[in-house]
Design a protein around this motif. Structure first.
Motif, short mmCIF file in Angstrom:
data_model
loop_
_atom_site.label_atom_id
_atom_site.label_comp_id
_atom_site.label_asym_id
_atom_site.label_seq_id
_atom_site.Cartn_x
_atom_site.Cartn_y
_atom_site.Cartn_z
N ASN A 164 2.25 2.06 1.80
CA ASN A 164 1.89 1.24 0.90
C ASN A 164 2.85 -0.18 0.67
O ASN A 164 3.86 0.41 -0.15
CB ASN A 164 1.22 1.73 -0.45
CG ASN A 164 0.64 0.49 -1.25
OD1 ASN A 164 0.00 -0.34 -0.92
ND2 ASN A 164 0.57 0.94 -2.75
N LYS A 197 5.66 -2.55 -7.70
CA LYS A 197 6.44 -1.41 -8.58
C LYS A 197 7.89 -2.26 -8.98
O LYS A 197 8.13 -3.03 -8.12
CB LYS A 197 6.70 -0.16 -8.01
CG LYS A 197 5.46 0.75 -7.90
CD LYS A 197 5.97 2.27 -7.54
CE LYS A 197 4.62 2.88 -7.26
NZ LYS A 197 3.87 3.55 -8.59
N ASP A 234 -1.77 -0.55 -6.56
CA ASP A 234 -0.68 0.55 -6.72
C ASP A 234 -1.43 1.82 -6.68
O ASP A 234 -0.96 2.68 -6.93
CB ASP A 234 0.18 0.39 -7.80
CG ASP A 234 1.14 1.09 -7.83
OD1 ASP A 234 1.49 1.95 -6.98
OD2 ASP A 234 2.07 1.37 -8.87
N ALA A 235 -2.91 1.71 -7.02
CA ALA A 235 -3.67 2.87 -7.29
C ALA A 235 -4.47 3.08 -5.96
O ALA A 235 -5.58 3.12 -5.61
CB ALA A 235 -4.87 2.71 -8.26
N GLU A 236 -3.27 3.34 -4.93
CA GLU A 236 -3.56 3.34 -3.51
C GLU A 236 -3.99 5.11 -3.17
O GLU A 236 -4.60 5.02 -1.92
CB GLU A 236 -2.58 2.97 -2.83
CG GLU A 236 -1.27 4.02 -2.31
CD GLU A 236 -0.70 4.56 -3.75
OE1 GLU A 236 -0.81 3.81 -4.58
OE2 GLU A 236 0.01 5.64 -3.50
N ASP A 253 5.26 4.39 -1.40
CA ASP A 253 4.48 3.66 -2.35
C ASP A 253 5.18 2.55 -3.08
O ASP A 253 5.79 2.97 -4.11
CB ASP A 253 3.64 4.71 -3.25
CG ASP A 253 2.66 3.94 -4.43
OD1 ASP A 253 2.46 2.84 -4.02
OD2 ASP A 253 2.36 4.53 -5.27
#
Ligand code: BES
Ligand code: ZN
Ligand code: ZN
Length: 474
Positions: free
Chosen positions: A300, A257, A327-329, A250
Motif C-alpha cells: 500500500n 500515515k 489506509d483501510a486497505e 502499509d
C-alpha cells in the motif's frame, strides 16, 4: 532447534543446572536431595535463606555450586509455555544445561514447556554485522532428567512454524516484496502441499478488483498464493479455510500515515505469514485433515498511480466499494481473498487473521486479539485454543448496527465506518459482507499482538493458536 536429550548418561561437565520443583520447600525432601546431590541441594537452600525467597513465590533462584550456576524454579501449572520461556531466559548464556524435573509433569505439559523454551530461542540478528560472539545466545543442549519425553516431531513442527512466521514478519519490505514472499512460500513445495501462484494478470482474470486497487500504487506487483493440504484425501471438503492479511508494507497510501504510525508496518503481512506457517505445520505433521489457505500479497503506497479517496471499486463478488480512506486497505484485499476461497473451494469453516485495525491495538494493548464472527461454537473453540497456548482472544460483537455504518450513498458500501468509533467491529462488518450465509466464519484482528512492544520483533502470534485449533479438528 535446541537439542533436548532425555536421561542421557553424562558426557561432559554441566555449564548450568536447573531444578524444577513444585515448591522451594521441596529442597528439604530426601528424594530431591538424592536426585540432585547434597552439594547442589545445600547451595540452593542457602541461597533461598540468604535471598529471603519464599516458597510459593515462583521467583527464580540462582546460586553457584563451585563454578557451576544452579537455578531452581517453581513449576507454573497454568502456563507451561511462559514457564519454558522463563527457564530459557535464565539459561540462554550457557552452552548446555541439565534440567532436573523433580515431580512428574505430564507429556502434554512437557511438550508445552519445551515449545516455550524453543520459541524463546529466537532472535532476528541476521543484519547485525557488528554483533560480538558474546552477545549471541549459547544454549544448545538441554539434558532432561526424570522427564517424560513428549512428541518431539510435533514440537519440531510447531516451533519451526512459529519461527517461519516470525522470520517473514521481521524481514523488511525492501527485502521481502510480494514477489519474494510468494517465492518463499513456493519453497514449501518440498512438503506435500499443493501450491499455486496467481500473478497480477491472473488476479485481473479472477477479478480481484479491491486487492488490485490497493496494489496499484506500488511498483511491486501483487501476488496471491493458494495452498492446499490434503491429509484426508478420501474427503472432498476442506475442514477449514484460512485467509491472512498480506500487506507487505502499509504506508497508508494517499491517506498517508505519520512517520510514527508507519513504524512496524512491515509486519502488516503477519496474518499471511501465520496462515502459511500453519499450513507448513500441518504438512510437517501430516495432519489427517484437509486445509486450504489463500494469501493475497499487496503493498500500500502513495504514488501517481495510487487508488484514491472517493474511488469506487468493484470487488470479485460484484459488490461495489467507495474508498473513504486508503489506509483501510487490509479489509479490501481480504474481501477478495475471502470471496475467492469460498467461490472456489468447499470450506466448512473459514478463519481469517489480520493486523486489521489500530483500534484493536488501542483496546487490548497487545494482550488480546479481537475475535468476531458468525458462529459462536467456532468462536468458543478458538478462544479455548487461545487460552491453551497463551494467545488470548476476546470477543467483540457483530451488532447489525455496525453494518449500517458502512452503507455508502454512492456505492454498495464504504471502506470505513464512523470516525473514531468501533473501528474493529466495523472492519469485521465490512468483511462479513463477503462471507456466504452458509459459511461458519471467524475473524481474528491481531493488531498489536504481532510484534513485541519493546523490541518490535515479530511474535508469530496466532500460529500456535491456529495449530491447536486444527489439531483438535483431526
Ligand atoms: N495495518 C493497519 C492497522 C494496524 C495499526 C495494525 C497499528 C497494527 C498496528 C490498518 O491497515 C489501518 O491502517 N487501519 C486503519 C483503519 C482506519 C483508516 C479506518 C486504522 O486502524 O487506523
Ligand atoms: Zn492501513
Ligand atoms: Zn494495514
Amino acid at each position: 532447534m535446541l537439542d533436548f536429550v532425555f536421561d542421557a548418561p553424562k558426557k561432559r561437565e554441566d555449564a548450568a543446572i536447573a531444578v524444577l520443583l513444585n515448591h522451594f520447600d521441596d529442597l528439604e525432601e530426601s528424594r530431591v536431595v538424592k536426585k540432585i546431590g547434597k552439594g547442589i541441594a545445600d547451595c540452593l537452600k542457602n541461597a533461598l535463606v540468604a535471598e529471603d525467597i519464599k516458597s510459593g513465590s515462583k521467583a527464580v533462584l540462582k546460586t553457584y555450586h563451585g563454578e557451576v550456576p544452579c537455578f531452581a524454579f517453581e513449576v507454573d501449572d497454568e502456563h507451561p509455555l511462559k514457564f519454558g520461556a522463563k527457564i530459557y531466559s535464565s539459561l540462554r548464556k550457557y552452552m548446555n544445561a541439565t534440567l532436573y524435573v523433580m515431580d512428574k509433569l505430564s507429556g502434554e505439559y512437557m511438550e508445552k514447556l519445551l515449545i516455550g523454551m524453543e520459541n524463546a530461542n529466537y532472535s532476528f540478528d541476521k543484519y547485525m554485522t557488528k554483533k560480538k560472539p558474546e552477545d549471541f545466545d549459547k544454549l544448545e543442549t538441554v539434558n532432561l532428567i526424570n522427564a517424560q519425553q513428549p512428541d518431539m516431531e510435533k514440537i519440531a513442527a510447531l516451533t519451526n512454524a512459529v519461527r517461519y512466521a516470525r522470520d517473514l514478519g521481521n524481514e523488511p519490505a525492501n527485502r521481502l516484496t510480494p514477489y519474494e514472499f510468494i517465492k518463499d512460500v513456493e519453497r514449501l513445495n518440498y512438503l506435500d502441499l499443493d501450491i499455486e501462484i496467481l500473478d497480477e494478470e491472473a488476479m485481473k482474470q479472477e477479478n480481484f478488483g479491491l486487492a488490485l486497487a490497493v496494489a496499484q500504487g506500488s511498483c511491486n506487483p501483487p501476488y496471491t498464493a493458494v495452498l492446499q493440504w490434503h491429509g484426508n484425501p478420501k474427503k472432498k471438503e476442506f475442514d477449514c479455510g484460512l485467509v491472512g492479511k498480506g500487506v507487505i508494507y502499509d504506508s497508508g497510501g494517499l491517506s498517508l500515515k505519520t512517520a510514527s504510525q508507519m513504524r512496524s508496518m512491515k509486519q502488516d503481512m503477519s496474518g499471511a505469514a501465520d496462515v502459511v506457517s500453519v499450513m507448513k505445520a500441518a504438512a510437517l505433521q501430516k495432519l489427517p485433515l484437509n486445509l486450504v489457505a489463500v494469501v493475497t500479497m499487496v503493498e500500500n503506497m502513495p504514488s501517481a498511480n495510487s487508488y484514491k479517496v472517493d474511488d469506487i471499486l468493484t470487488s470479485m463478488s460484484g459488490q461495489t466499494v467507495e474508498v473513504l480512506n486508503t489506509d483501510a486497505e487490509g479489509r479490501l484485499a481480504l474481501a477478495d481473498a475471502l470471496w475467492y476461497i469460498q467461490k472456489r473451494f468447499k470450506v466448512k469453516t473459514l478463519i481469517d487473521i489480520a493486523t486489521l485495525t489500530g483500534a484493536a491495538s488501542v483496546v487490548f494493548g497487545g494482550l488480546y486479539a479481537a475475535i468476531l464472527g458468525n458462529d459462536d461454537k467456532l468462536i468458543q473453540s478458538l478462544m479455548k485454543s487461545g487460552e491453551t497456548v497463551d494467545e488470548l482472544l476476546w470477543q467483540l460483537p457483530m451488532n447489525p448496527e455496525y453494518d449500517k455504518w458502512i452503507n455508502s450513498s454512492v456505492a454498495d458500501m464504504q471502506n470505513i465506518g464512523k470516525r473514531g468509533k468501533a473501528g474493529t467491529a466495523t472492519a469485521a462488518a465490512f468483511l462479513q459482507r463477503f462471507i456466504h450465509k452458509s459459511t461458519k466464519w471467524a475473524h481474528l484482528d491481531i493488531a498489536g499482538c504481532e510484534c513485541d512492544e519493546k523490541t518490535q520483533v515479530s511474535t508469530g502470534f496466532g500460529v500456535m493458536l491456529l495449530c491447536d485449533y486444527i489439531e483438535k479438528l483431526c
